[in-house]
Write an enzyme that holds these catalytic residues in place. Structure first.
Site, short mmCIF file in Angstrom:
data_model
loop_
_atom_site.label_atom_id
_atom_site.label_comp_id
_atom_site.label_asym_id
_atom_site.label_seq_id
_atom_site.Cartn_x
_atom_site.Cartn_y
_atom_site.Cartn_z
N CYS A 80 5.49 -2.87 2.77
CA CYS A 80 6.08 -4.10 3.31
C CYS A 80 6.97 -3.79 4.52
O CYS A 80 8.02 -3.16 4.37
CB CYS A 80 6.88 -4.77 2.19
SG CYS A 80 7.93 -6.12 2.71
N CYS A 83 10.55 -4.93 4.31
CA CYS A 83 11.28 -4.09 3.34
C CYS A 83 11.81 -2.84 4.04
O CYS A 83 12.95 -2.42 3.81
CB CYS A 83 10.38 -3.70 2.17
SG CYS A 83 9.74 -5.08 1.22
#
Length: 185
Positions: A80, A83
């Site tokens: 991600c 992230c």
């Protein structure tokens, strides 16, 4: 749809929305998030579910182990992009609030363990992450954290209730201000 295609779609979608942070027309797979903290009034807070699981470093982590403390629970995955972008923010706030009644716990969601361990070696967050490959921890928060909202961050108050939430990559000031507010209640 094969898992590899789902992961590819998540990567292309920017995890919690597309690159602009807005869902595309007709796209129901992702939940757009701007990373802003939504704080819940004390009277409206729901108890956090009992969460426990194996950590990436071979231990075990649980919310009950931090009873009486504020816990920042961050759902992330190595695949991600947002992230990865928020990891330094989480690391810095965790370091600055350590020893003040605040604990951080990560939840590595739907990830390959080798990739998650590589992410942790690179980022060195300073706190444990539960390895949640099947997504059971995330499902325990259904209704609070949409399963497709990665990254997501929850702040659990000293009474074990969900005090705040952010969908999408958190910003330093928003996270620090909210953690401090909940800690000082």
């Amino acid at each position: 749809m094969p898992l590899s295609l789902v992961l590819l779609a998540l990567l292309a979608g920017g995890c919690a929305g597309n690159q602009s942070g807005q869902p595309e027309a007709g796209d129901t797979r992702f939940v757009a998030g701007d990373g802003k903290m939504q704080v819940f009034a004390a009277a409206d807070r729901k108890p956090a579910p009992a969460v426990e699981g194996p950590t990436l470093d071979g231990g075990t982590a649980s919310l009950t182990a931090h009873k009486g403390k504020v816990v920042v629970l961050n759902f992330w995955a190595s695949w991600c992009g947002p992230c990865r972008a928020e990891a330094p923010v989480l690391k810095e706030v965790a370091a600055k609030t350590k020893g003040t009644g605040v604990e951080f716990v990560g939840v590595d969601f739907k990830d390959r363990q080798a990739d998650a361990l590589a992410f942790e070696r690179t980022e060195q967050p300073g706190y444990p992450s539960i390895f949640d490959q099947p997504g059971k921890v995330a499902l325990a928060f259904q209704g609070t954290v949409p399963p497709a909202a990665i990254p997501s961050t929850l702040i659990i108050d000293k009474q074990g209730r969900i005090a705040a939430r952010a969908l999408g990559a958190v910003k330093y000031t928003d996270l620090m201000d909210t953690v401090t507010k909940v800690r000082d209640e």
